[in-house]
Write an enzyme that holds these catalytic residues in place. Structure first.
Site, PDB file in Angstrom:
ATOM      1  N   ARG A  35       0.691  -0.888  -0.033  1.00 37.48           N
ATOM      2  CA  ARG A  35       0.135  -0.268   0.223  1.00 37.48           C
ATOM      3  C   ARG A  35       1.304   1.417  -0.151  1.00 37.48           C
ATOM      4  O   ARG A  35       1.709   1.933   0.822  1.00 37.48           O
ATOM      5  CB  ARG A  35      -1.109   0.006   1.466  1.00 37.48           C
ATOM      6  CG  ARG A  35      -1.937   0.909   1.281  1.00 37.48           C
ATOM      7  CD  ARG A  35      -3.435   0.526   2.123  1.00 37.48           C
ATOM      8  NE  ARG A  35      -2.829   0.863   3.523  1.00 37.48           N
ATOM      9  CZ  ARG A  35      -3.508   1.912   4.230  1.00 37.48           C
ATOM     10  NH1 ARG A  35      -4.688   1.851   3.555  1.00 37.48           N
ATOM     11  NH2 ARG A  35      -3.314   1.829   5.499  1.00 37.48           N
TER      12      ARG A  35
ATOM     13  N   THR B 145      -1.228   7.401  -1.313  1.00 37.66           N
ATOM     14  CA  THR B 145      -1.916   7.409  -1.672  1.00 37.66           C
ATOM     15  C   THR B 145      -3.035   7.347  -1.649  1.00 37.66           C
ATOM     16  O   THR B 145      -4.379   6.295  -1.687  1.00 37.66           O
ATOM     17  CB  THR B 145      -1.803   7.099  -3.390  1.00 37.66           C
ATOM     18  OG1 THR B 145      -1.315   5.888  -3.242  1.00 37.66           O
ATOM     19  CG2 THR B 145      -1.543   8.552  -4.087  1.00 37.66           C
TER      20      THR B 145
ATOM     21  N   ASP C 296      -5.043 -12.446  10.251  1.00 41.20           N
ATOM     22  CA  ASP C 296      -4.105 -12.374   9.100  1.00 41.20           C
ATOM     23  C   ASP C 296      -3.448 -13.558   8.774  1.00 41.20           C
ATOM     24  O   ASP C 296      -2.635 -13.997   9.739  1.00 41.20           O
ATOM     25  CB  ASP C 296      -3.413 -11.150   9.822  1.00 41.20           C
ATOM     26  CG  ASP C 296      -2.471 -10.864   8.994  1.00 41.20           C
ATOM     27  OD1 ASP C 296      -1.336 -11.854   7.815  1.00 41.20           O
ATOM     28  OD2 ASP C 296      -2.253  -9.621   8.278  1.00 41.20           O
TER      29      ASP C 296
ATOM     30  N   ASP D 255       0.367 -13.456   8.759  1.00 44.84           N
ATOM     31  CA  ASP D 255       0.687 -13.298  10.039  1.00 44.84           C
ATOM     32  C   ASP D 255       0.576 -15.589  10.305  1.00 44.84           C
ATOM     33  O   ASP D 255       1.304 -15.912  11.377  1.00 44.84           O
ATOM     34  CB  ASP D 255       0.151 -12.570  10.986  1.00 44.84           C
ATOM     35  CG  ASP D 255       0.608 -11.235  10.855  1.00 44.84           C
ATOM     36  OD1 ASP D 255       1.902 -11.041   9.949  1.00 44.84           O
ATOM     37  OD2 ASP D 255       0.143 -10.363  11.404  1.00 44.84           O
TER      38      ASP D 255
END
Ligand code: URA
Length: 206
Positions: A102, A106, A197, A200
């Site tokens: 990411r 933005t 997650d 993870d």
């Protein structure tokens, strides 16, 4: 909403173990591989084949072989958790990798790594266990199409309705296969009930 939910008892029982917060990484990794192998059967149901002759100990008959090549593209990092399972049933597949992160300015997903096999006509399965907002799946598929890949499908473990709708809208030609379609995304972008997650839990990180 266009989605293929593979509702098989073996998959659903394994999915329950993956959801359990007390399942340790070693078990999680093992089960996610089994699930990936089982899910690959359904995702490749329309794999093209060609007729070949085969001679059994008794006579000649006709059989088939896979026509063309298969490419699997895990989206880094959690997609790697699917690879052992997928390759256990399609060992001849070529593997491409795409890494999306990411952009903190933005907030849009951007590619940081991409290495693909040469055959752009291959039957291609893009894999990522969690289809949450759909942002990285859409961006990864955008990049693969830009490089000339066709004939794509997307395979995940858990999908959120929000991500399915976005991926359907952005890439209506890409069928989605999942084990479960969950309820919603929470305010942090986690799928509920989900499994936390996935990266993870696969790699034992926090
Ligand atoms: N990615 C994950 O690993 N889990 C979620 O619930 C959402 C995105």
């Amino acid at each position: 909403m266009q989605i293929n939910v593979v509702n098989h008892p073996l998959l659903q029982a394994k999915m329950t173990i993956l959801r359990d917060k007390d399942t340790k990484s070693v078990t999680f990794r093992h089960i996610i591989s089994e699930v990936a192998a089982l899910l690959t059967f359904e995702t490749t149901r329309d794999l093209p084949v060609e007729e070949v002759k085969v001679t059994t100990p008794l006579c000649e008959t006709t059989g088939c072989r896979i026509k063309g090549s298969v490419t699997v593209v895990p989206i880094l990092r959690a997609g790697l958790g699917f690879m052992e399972g997928v390759l256990s049933v399609i060992p001849e597949a070529n593997v491409g990798h795409i890494g999306m992160s990411r952009n903190e300015e933005t907030l849009l997903p951007m590619e940081y790594y991409c290495k693909l096999p040469a055959d752009m006509d291959a039957y291609t399965i893009v894999v990522d266990p969690m289809l949450a907002t759909g942002g990285s799946a859409i961006a990864a598929i955008d990049q693969l199409k830009k490089r000339g890949m066709k004939n794509l499908r997307f395979m995940c473990l858990v999908a959120a309705p929000e991500g399915v709708e976005k991926l359907n809208a952005a890439h209506p030609d890409v069928p989605i296969y999942t084990v479960v379609l969950d309820d919603h995304l929470n305010e942090h972008g986690y799928i509920v009930p989900g499994l936390g997650d996935a990266g993870d839990r696969i790699f034992g990180t926090v």
